[in-house]
Enzyme design. Structure first.
Site, PDB file in Angstrom:
ATOM      1  N   LEU A 124      18.279   4.815   4.116  1.00  0.00           N
ATOM      2  CA  LEU A 124      19.235   5.925   4.202  1.00  0.00           C
ATOM      3  C   LEU A 124      19.129   6.632   5.562  1.00  0.00           C
ATOM      4  O   LEU A 124      20.103   6.767   6.287  1.00  0.00           O
ATOM      5  CB  LEU A 124      18.982   6.923   3.050  1.00  0.00           C
ATOM      6  N   GLN A 336     -13.101  19.994   5.632  1.00  0.00           N
ATOM      7  CA  GLN A 336     -13.841  21.186   6.033  1.00  0.00           C
ATOM      8  C   GLN A 336     -15.246  21.227   5.428  1.00  0.00           C
ATOM      9  O   GLN A 336     -16.227  21.423   6.142  1.00  0.00           O
ATOM     10  CB  GLN A 336     -13.051  22.440   5.618  1.00  0.00           C
ATOM     11  N   GLU A 363      11.144  11.776   1.419  1.00  0.00           N
ATOM     12  CA  GLU A 363      11.951  11.925   0.201  1.00  0.00           C
ATOM     13  C   GLU A 363      12.312  13.390  -0.053  1.00  0.00           C
ATOM     14  O   GLU A 363      12.205  13.896  -1.162  1.00  0.00           O
ATOM     15  CB  GLU A 363      11.259  11.280  -1.000  1.00  0.00           C
TER      16      GLU A 363
END
Lengths: 384, 393, 262
Positions: A124, A336, A363
């Site tokens: 698309l 972290q 998406e």
């Protein structure tokens, strides 16, 4: 938490985990380095019937729905999100065919897809049409006996690797998005070639490539549904596929949590394992809670999709937005608390953090989706 | 046959629970319960204060034939060269024979075997030698039948052989035909002088448990022993012994299988994930050339060479050798880490090794915490010394 | 091509943990699996059938009733049929008694071209059942097969791993072979295979059904007997040697020799 999975669903989840741990884990770091398409792993998935999961039984599938697909994607992503991307995009690539294709089209393509003999992709996005998907420019001009495609698709997952492409192109330039149609284009069709292979931040073993159409003729039987319905079909497709992206994010977060727990249990600082420090526990507690919330939402969203409910936009967007934000936060926190090693490529966490980022983007970016959720919320005046 | 628990007697005291090496006993509702997998080892029986555990013993052993006498060692050779394991077994066999006050014999099949007298020098009183061009290659079928014939004729009471790929393939066949017991991969052999029984101790469950096994009613008592378990004796040059040359009867002894070809493996690279022993090097090696030092140690002990990520990243050794999170996960019997500090990611790839030896000059290196044995010192001195000593001894 | 594959159910890991207080194996949480070496045998059996068409692959095991689970796993991995030999009388069998029991069951099955075993189990580690089975059945035996080159006209040609390379060996069929892990990469189960395995029948044969002499099976039929089971002395923690460099190296060599590693 008890999710009341059926025996069959548990079997699918267990087998996907086994494949992930036994076949994907040993090559995960190498694939991330080399950015090679994981052909061998796609074969393992095919042999294990994983591509059958989302194909109806009449076409040699197992007839599973969105939840079954989510379970596989979650388990694969727990180990490597690049692998789950290559896998899950096949569902995207053939969903319009399953939903709107003719009997003949389904017989022609679905058994091969179910067996994993042919991979699929969905096209698309274009250079000028990202979140504004209605702005596509690729045309499919009606000619004698078929369509002549011209244009370029960008960032196409499985591009170059898939054999079957569902391409959204304008059959009527004058009508914008309402002039778009979904057309099947097979690899090796004359006039269809591949352009640039993208170098990505994460999910690096998945292929992301340009599709180039230059006077590419396809016969008219390759049209899915009717002319002009392409954009609508794509939007419906995304409503159904977004829980899958959520499941991918969920899997990544789950993998990061497990790695972080593992590390903080072993790592001794100030004479005790890191995990016994309240500040670390605080973070781990949050990670675990968010992940479980995300799982509950995704499974519920997937079940809603499978229930045949009509309006899916909101619930599917919510599951994707929430889970992807959780994945980004969880992976960042995991890096972290693991400190230096967490940041190093020797350890899988930095990869998970890189991989997580895409789930907030593709998406439907989380911003666009929040807008969509807000519109739906406004429609029902905020009530449940 | 089997184990029974007499619930009338059982008080549920739980004494038997910890006695079971397999953790199969559990007291539930004041009575002991047995899970599946019992090997009838009788450890629980001894622990039970009220004799509630009944193990039906094997039917009274058939009277052991008294005519079997003597200890035999199968002296394996390859292409005329006797293997070290032959000498190692002779050393152990000598000790057993001395306790039993009997002869020690070596049995050797092959063709043009050099230094056959070495078997005598290493302790054999007799050497049964079958020399034939037909036996030049190790042919399991011929070996099996020939060995069966000799055992049936000369009736030794004990037969031990090396647990090499040859020994492990053909000795069980010999035992099966003779219908006698065979214990594989023994690490200890002993004699109960009262009844002349061979007590054979072997590891099981991946070395977590040791079992001592006897073969009461059948003769010979047979065992295989891994190479390098026993130490060979210093040969005694003038030692007297008898070499008995026997004919190989090709008419009688036939092969069911046929050797068509032998292909020597030219690439001697051992895959590290399959190796039993790995010598691994890290940043401490300093440069690529120093891996030669590890190659030497590896070749002496039959090891594969591994490396830490640091060494691979420096380009000193190819990626295929890398052990750790991003490399290969290995689980050898012995892992020798040289100049590897022991980063978490490296440990993840090798910490399940049976024995880990760490050699590093930094006493605080985390590798020492994972190690079974550690030497704090300059690896450029330690490794060559280790290599030299292992080569000579 | 009718293939019989012999399997054993074993604890899923050799890294069996020992409870230091009671000196017993910790069994909890260790699930039972098909002996890893046997998975190569099963895979080779299934591939052989696929390669030569027709016939079937029968997985066979001797063990407690709970081993039915691994027999189903074998079906999910491609076995057509599964036979579990289970009887109280089989308990405590040594390798000979095991091989004898398997041999009688194989005779009961009748038609077979090739019997494939793994090279050894990871719990017992003896590697003796395969060769003993061949002798009891009085058929040819080849150990350490790393490749089946060809099967034709009632003969099989295989490559067999030996220390310095490999041998090419030919044998008549039926025969017993044991395989090494180099021979293949076992497949993973498929979803359809798992579904099939859940409803497939697993035949369970008792001593009477195989028609064995009960004095020749289990503990009664075993020539060897375990008289003592104990725990090896464990190295509690890391032992870092002290003293002169040379004496440290000597210490290390002694320790390694004690454990049989050099």
């Amino acid at each position: 938490m008890e999710y009341f999975l059926t025996e069959e669903q548990k079997t699918i989840k267990d087998l996907a985990r086994k494949i992930a741990e036994e076949r994907v884990l040993p090559v995960r770091a190498e694939l991330d380095e080399t950015e090679d398409f994981p052909r061998a792993i796609m074969k393992y998935l095919a042999d294990a019937d994983m591509f059958r999961v989302f194909i109806p039984e009449e076409y040699e599938g197992l007839g599973g729905g969105c939840l079954e697909l989510c379970l596989v994607v979650e388990e694969l992503s727990r180990v490597c999100a690049a692998i789950s991307t290559c896998y899950a995009v096949n569902a995207l690539g053939c969903y319009t065919l399953i939903e709107f294709g003719t009997e003949e089209q389904k017989r022609k393509y679905l058994p091969d897809i179910a067996a994993g003999r042919r991979l699929t992709a969905f096209a698309l996005t274009e250079p000028t049409a990202g979140s504004d998907a209605g702005a596509i420019k690729t045309t499919a001009e009606k000619v004698n006996g078929g369509y002549m495609l011209n244009g370029t698709k960008q960032f196409i997952t499985n591009g170059g690797e898939a054999e079957i492409y569902t391409v959204i192109a304008l059959t009527d330039k004058t009508r914008g998005a309402r002039g778009a149609s979904a057309i099947i284009v097979e690899k090796d069709t004359e006039g269809f070639s591949f352009g640039k292979t993208e170098k990505k931040m994460g999910i690096r073993a998945s292929a992301t490539r340009e599709l180039i159409f230059r006077n590419c003729f396809v016969p008219e039987e390759n049209l899915i549904g009717r002319e002009g319905a392409g954009f609508l079909m794509a939007m419906k497709l995304f409503d159904r596929s977004r829980p899958g992206i959520g499941a991918q994010a969920l899997g990544i977060a789950q993998g990061a949590l497990e790695t972080a727990v593992d590390y903080t249990r072993q790592r001794i600082q100030f004479g005790q394992p890191l995990i016994s420090l309240p500040v670390v526990q605080d973070i781990l507690g949050d990670m675990a809670t968010h992940i479980e919330a995300s799982r509950a939402l995704i499974y519920a969203a997937a079940r809603t999709v499978d229930s045949g409910a009509k309006n899916l936009t909101e619930v599917s967007a919510m599951s994707k937005v929430f889970a992807s934000d959780v994945a980004m936060k969880v992976t960042t926190d995991a890096v972290q608390i693991c400190g230096g090693p967490g940041y190093m490529r020797d350890y899988p966490l930095e990869k998970m953090m890189r991989d997580a980022k895409i789930t907030q983007i593709y998406e439907g970016s989380n911003q666009i989706l929040r807008n969509a959720i807000a519109i739906e919320t406004r429609k029902r005046k905020g009530r449940t | 046959m089997g184990i029974e628990i007499d619930f009338e007697q059982c008080t549920g005291c739980g004494n038997c629970e910890p006695a079971c090496p397999f953790g199969l006993l559990e007291v539930v509702d004041d009575k002991v319960r047995l899970k599946e997998g019992c090997t009838l080892c009788s450890a629980c029986q001894e622990a039970c204060p009220v004799d509630a555990i009944l193990i039906e013993a094997a039917p009274a052993a058939e009277t052991t034939s008294d005519e079997h006498r003597g200890v035999w060692v199968f002296a394996e050779q390859r292409h005329g060269q006797l293997k070290d394991v032959a000498y190692e077994l002779l050393a152990e066999g000598r000790a057993l024979a001395d306790i039993l006050q009997t002869d020690l014999s070596a049995v050797c099949f092959g063709h043009n075997i050099t230094e056959i007298n070495q078997l005598v020098a290493h302790g054999a009183d007799k050497v049964y030698l079958v020399d034939s061009p037909e036996l030049a290659e190790n042919l399991d079928d011929l070996y099996t039948q020939q060995f069966i014939e000799l055992i049936q004729e000369y009736k030794p009471e004990i037969v031990i052989a090396g647990a090499t790929s040859l020994g492990r393939a053909f000795i069980p066949r010999v035992a099966a035909v003779l219908k006698t017991g065979l214990t594989a991969d023994c690490t200890g052999l002993d004699i109960d002088p009262e009844n002349r029984l061979l007590q054979q101790t072997r590891p099981t469950f991946g070395g977590n448990i040791m079992a001592t096994i006897i073969c009461q009613a059948r003769r010979p008592q047979m065992a295989t022993v891994r190479p390098r378990v026993f130490k060979k004796n210093t040969p005694e040059a003038g030692r007297k012994g008898q070499v008995i040359k026997l004919d190989f009867d090709r008419e009688r002894i036939t092969a069911k299988t046929k050797l068509l070809n032998f292909v020597k493996d030219l690439t001697e690279t051992v895959k590290i994930e399959e190796a039993d022993v790995i010598v691994s090097g890290g940043r401490g090696l300093g440069k690529a050339e120093n891996f030669k030092m590890l190659d030497e140690l590896a070749s002496v002990i039959g090891a594969a060479v591994g490396a830490s990520r640091a060494a691979v990243d420096e380009g000193w050794i190819p990626y295929s050798h890398q052990v750790g999170q991003t490399g290969k996960t290995v689980c050898p019997k012995l892992y020798i880490a040289c100049g590897i500090s022991g980063a978490v990611q490296h440990l993840a790839g090798m910490q399940t090794s049976d024995v880990i030896v760490a050699i590093n000059d930094n006493p605080d290196a985390p590798i020492f915490e994972a190690a079974t044995y550690g030497i704090v010192g300059d690896l450029f001195k330690v490794v060559p010394m280790l290599t030299e000593k292992l080569k000579n001894g | 091509m009718n293939v019989i594959v012999c399997l054993k159910q074993v604890p899923g890991t050799t890294d069996v943990k020992v409870n230091p207080q009671t000196n017993t194996l910790i069994r909890q949480g260790v699930e039972n699996v098909i002996n890893p070496f046997d998975t190569y045998a099963l895979e080779e059996g299934v591939r052989t059938k696929e390669r030569y068409g027709e016939g079937k692959v029968t997985a066979m095991s001797m063990g407690p009733l709970q081993a039915e689970a691994v027999m189903r796993e074998a079906i999910s991995l491609g076995a057509d049929e599964a036979v579990l030999l289970s009887d109280k009388a089989f308990a405590g069998a040594d390798t000979w008694a095991t091989a004898y029991t398997l041999a009688q069951a194989i005779n009961k099955i009748g038609q077979h071209d090739i019997i494939i075993c793994g090279r050894q189990t990871i719990d017992g580690d003896t590697g003796q059942v395969g060769p003993e089975l061949a002798e009891i059945l009085e058929i040819p035996f080849v150990a350490y097969v790393s490749q089946i080159e060809e099967i034709a006209d009632g003969r099989i040609r295989v490559q067999r791993m030996v220390e310095e390379g490999h041998e090419v060996i030919e044998s008549s069929l039926p025969a017993v072979i044991t395989v090494v892990k180099e021979i293949n990469v076992p497949r993973l189960p498929s979803l359809r295979g798992i579904t099939r395995s859940k409803s497939a029948p697993v035949a369970i044969w008792s001593a009477r059904e195989i028609g064995v002499d009960e004095s020749r099976v289990g503990l009664a039929g075993s020539f060897t007997k375990v008289i003592k089971v104990f725990f090896p002395q464990r190295v509690s923690q890391s032992e870092v040697f002290q003293g002169e460099m040379e004496s440290q190296v000597d210490c290390l060599i002694d320790r390694l020799k004690d454990t049989g590693l050099t």
